[in-house]
Scaffold this active site. Structure first.
Site, PDB file in Angstrom:
ATOM      1  N   CYS A  48       5.068   2.073 -27.964  1.00  0.00           N
ATOM      2  CA  CYS A  48       4.123   2.343 -29.068  1.00  0.00           C
ATOM      3  C   CYS A  48       4.061   3.841 -29.372  1.00  0.00           C
ATOM      4  CB  CYS A  48       2.726   1.824 -28.702  1.00  0.00           C
ATOM      5  SG  CYS A  48       1.850   2.834 -27.468  1.00  0.00           S
ATOM      6  N   PRO A  75      -9.758  10.062  13.685  1.00  0.00           N
ATOM      7  CA  PRO A  75      -9.863  11.182  14.643  1.00  0.00           C
ATOM      8  C   PRO A  75     -11.067  12.083  14.350  1.00  0.00           C
ATOM      9  CG  PRO A  75      -7.652  11.067  13.669  1.00  0.00           C
ATOM     10  CD  PRO A  75      -8.507  10.115  12.912  1.00  0.00           C
ATOM     11  N   GLU A  76     -11.535  12.029  13.068  1.00  0.00           N
ATOM     12  CA  GLU A  76     -12.690  12.872  12.672  1.00  0.00           C
ATOM     13  C   GLU A  76     -13.937  12.017  12.454  1.00  0.00           C
ATOM     14  OE1 GLU A  76      -9.920  16.076  12.176  1.00  0.00           O
ATOM     15  OE2 GLU A  76     -12.060  16.227  11.686  1.00  0.00           O
ATOM     16  N   HIS A 122      -7.558   0.855  -5.610  1.00  0.00           N
ATOM     17  CA  HIS A 122      -7.257   1.992  -6.496  1.00  0.00           C
ATOM     18  C   HIS A 122      -5.918   1.842  -7.185  1.00  0.00           C
ATOM     19  CE1 HIS A 122     -10.266   4.655  -4.058  1.00  0.00           C
ATOM     20  NE2 HIS A 122     -10.848   3.715  -4.759  1.00  0.00           N
ATOM     21  N   ASN A 133      -5.415   2.770  -0.622  1.00  0.00           N
ATOM     22  CA  ASN A 133      -4.068   3.329  -0.744  1.00  0.00           C
ATOM     23  C   ASN A 133      -3.273   2.626  -1.832  1.00  0.00           C
ATOM     24  OD1 ASN A 133      -4.849   4.878   1.429  1.00  0.00           O
ATOM     25  ND2 ASN A 133      -3.831   3.587   2.953  1.00  0.00           N
ATOM     26  N   ASP A 192       0.163   2.771  -1.704  1.00  0.00           N
ATOM     27  CA  ASP A 192       1.540   2.864  -1.205  1.00  0.00           C
ATOM     28  C   ASP A 192       2.182   1.526  -0.828  1.00  0.00           C
ATOM     29  OD1 ASP A 192       0.057   4.283   1.814  1.00  0.00           O
ATOM     30  OD2 ASP A 192       0.426   2.170   1.356  1.00  0.00           O
ATOM     31  N   THR A 234     -10.196   6.593   6.591  1.00  0.00           N
ATOM     32  CA  THR A 234     -10.778   6.989   5.307  1.00  0.00           C
ATOM     33  C   THR A 234     -11.989   7.875   5.545  1.00  0.00           C
ATOM     34  OG1 THR A 234     -11.832   6.238   3.258  1.00  0.00           O
ATOM     35  CG2 THR A 234     -12.066   4.788   5.172  1.00  0.00           C
TER      36      THR A 234
HETATM   37  N1  APR Z   1      -5.353   7.773  11.756  1.00  0.00           N
HETATM   38  C1  APR Z   1      -6.601   7.501  11.304  1.00  0.00           C
HETATM   39  N2  APR Z   1      -7.286   8.310  10.457  1.00  0.00           N
HETATM   40  C2  APR Z   1      -6.671   9.439  10.066  1.00  0.00           C
HETATM   41  C3  APR Z   1      -5.372   9.804  10.493  1.00  0.00           C
HETATM   42  C4  APR Z   1      -4.714   8.912  11.369  1.00  0.00           C
HETATM   43  N3  APR Z   1      -3.484   9.173  11.829  1.00  0.00           N
HETATM   44  N4  APR Z   1      -5.047  10.998   9.917  1.00  0.00           N
HETATM   45  C5  APR Z   1      -6.101  11.357   9.157  1.00  0.00           C
HETATM   46  N5  APR Z   1      -7.080  10.436   9.250  1.00  0.00           N
HETATM   47  C6  APR Z   1      -8.377  10.409   8.575  1.00  0.00           C
HETATM   48  C7  APR Z   1      -8.961  11.749   8.234  1.00  0.00           C
HETATM   49  O1  APR Z   1      -9.777  12.226   9.306  1.00  0.00           O
HETATM   50  C8  APR Z   1      -9.806  11.411   7.002  1.00  0.00           C
HETATM   51  O2  APR Z   1     -11.129  11.030   7.386  1.00  0.00           O
HETATM   52  O3  APR Z   1      -8.145   9.771   7.336  1.00  0.00           O
HETATM   53  C9  APR Z   1      -9.101  10.209   6.384  1.00  0.00           C
HETATM   54  C10 APR Z   1      -8.383  10.535   5.090  1.00  0.00           C
HETATM   55  O4  APR Z   1      -9.370  10.867   4.152  1.00  0.00           O
HETATM   56  P1  APR Z   1      -8.955  11.220   2.652  1.00  0.00           P
HETATM   57  O5  APR Z   1      -7.817  12.191   2.679  1.00  0.00           O
HETATM   58  O6  APR Z   1     -10.225  11.568   1.959  1.00  0.00           O
HETATM   59  O7  APR Z   1      -8.362   9.862   2.064  1.00  0.00           O
HETATM   60  P2  APR Z   1      -9.177   8.605   1.569  1.00  0.00           P
HETATM   61  O8  APR Z   1     -10.432   8.403   2.354  1.00  0.00           O
HETATM   62  O9  APR Z   1      -8.236   7.466   1.527  1.00  0.00           O
HETATM   63  O10 APR Z   1      -9.552   9.009   0.059  1.00  0.00           O
HETATM   64  C11 APR Z   1     -10.157   8.000  -0.714  1.00  0.00           C
HETATM   65  O11 APR Z   1      -9.952   9.414  -2.658  1.00  0.00           O
HETATM   66  O12 APR Z   1      -8.496  10.924  -3.516  1.00  0.00           O
HETATM   67  C12 APR Z   1      -9.031   9.664  -3.717  1.00  0.00           C
HETATM   68  O13 APR Z   1      -8.140   7.730  -4.728  1.00  0.00           O
HETATM   69  C13 APR Z   1      -7.948   8.634  -3.666  1.00  0.00           C
HETATM   70  O14 APR Z   1      -7.859   6.548  -2.447  1.00  0.00           O
HETATM   71  C14 APR Z   1      -8.192   7.927  -2.334  1.00  0.00           C
HETATM   72  C15 APR Z   1      -9.680   8.115  -2.138  1.00  0.00           C
END
Ligand code: APR
Length: 242
Positions: free
Chosen positions: A145, A209-210, A115, A98, A100, A183
């Site tokens: 520049c 959750p997934e 990242h 993240n 953020d 993630t």
């Molecule tokens: N608590 C825990 N997990 C959650 C929640 C929650 N409240 N809400 C969603 N998730 C899970 C989803 O099920 C998903 O598996 O978080 C994950 C988010 O996945 P992505 O949207 O793919 O985000 P991320 O894994 O951080 O992406 C990795 O990809 O787009 C690039 O650089 C960007 O850092 C990012 C990287």
């Protein structure tokens, strides 16, 4: 929820948390691949690319400016705070995808931003870099520049900062426990970090959750949100580490 690893928790001293967009979802920050991953009907993953930036820097900056506004208003949630509290009982390193800054805002003292960071800006040509916490008005901003400034984040196809990545591998390879939170683990090389941990015989926990591609390789999979599951993990850890 964590009963199956209760006995092993006593011997855990080095914890690595690998986090993604999901841990910030409950702070109101959209994930990338979830249903909230669209912005003005643009696929976030198509905007977070160097091609999109050179093709339409103003559009990419409009997206990042909206993300900046959203992130600057966001507060850490119970998940971020739980990881920060864990530092009272173990050595904790956060390897986050993240940008953020919410782990740092929650009080985590050792955070590697794999990242990059939403506050950091750099020139697309010269080596100019700076941190900007205010709204950026004229989009796209220009460097002294004359070239276009860009968010200092890692876009698809770009290399991670080598020093950050090398350190991340060391922490992942030496931890007793790796917690993978929020993630989808679809982006490399971040998605290889659990492999380094597993090679070191560390315990692997996933909170999501997934299902993900590596859920089957985990010692424990908690199908819940991070803001619910992480505080429960910390209260169990606290009981076994007082
Ligand atoms: N608590 C825990 N997990 C959650 C929640 C929650 N409240 N809400 C969603 N998730 C899970 C989803 O099920 C998903 O598996 O978080 C994950 C988010 O996945 P992505 O949207 O793919 O985000 P991320 O894994 O951080 O992406 C990795 O990809 O787009 C690039 O650089 C960007 O850092 C990012 C990287």
């Amino acid at each position: 929820m964590f009963e199956s690893i209760k006995d092993q928790i006593k011997n855990i001293n080095k914890i690595v948390a690998v986090t993604g967009a999901g841990i910030s979802q409950e702070s109101g920050i959209p994930t990338f691949r979830g249903k909230d991953g669209l912005w003005r009907n643009h696929d976030a993953m198509k905007l977070a690319t160097i091609d999109a930036f050179y093709d339409n820097p103003k559009l990419v900056w409009e997206w990042y400016n909206e993300r900046r506004r959203n992130i600057f208003q966001a507060q850490p949630n119970q998940g971020h705070k739980a990881i920060a509290e864990l530092e009272k009982y173990a050595q904790v390193t956060v390897l986050t995808q993240n940008i953020d800054g919410l782990h740092q805002k929650a009080g985590s003292s050792k955070v590697l931003e794999l990242h990059g960071s939403i506050v950091k800006i750099k020139c697309s040509v010269c080596d100019y870099k700076e941190e900007i916490l205010t709204e950026i008005s004229n989009l796209p901003p220009l460097c002294k520049c004359g070239n276009v400034l860009r968010p200092d984040v890692v876009w698809f196809g770009e290399a991670l900062p080598q020093d950050v990545w090398q350190n991340a591998i060391v922490f992942a390879s030496q931890c007793d426990l790796m917690i993978v939170v929020g993630t989808s683990l679809v982006v490399s090389p971040a998605n290889t970090l659990p492999i380094y941990a597993k090679q070191n015989n560390s315990i692997l926990i996933e909170i999501n959750p997934e299902n993900t591609d590596i859920s089957d390789d985990m010692d424990l999979v908690i199908k819940d949100t991070s803001a619910v599951a992480l505080p429960k993990f910390v209260s169990l850890f606290k009981k076994n580490h007082n």
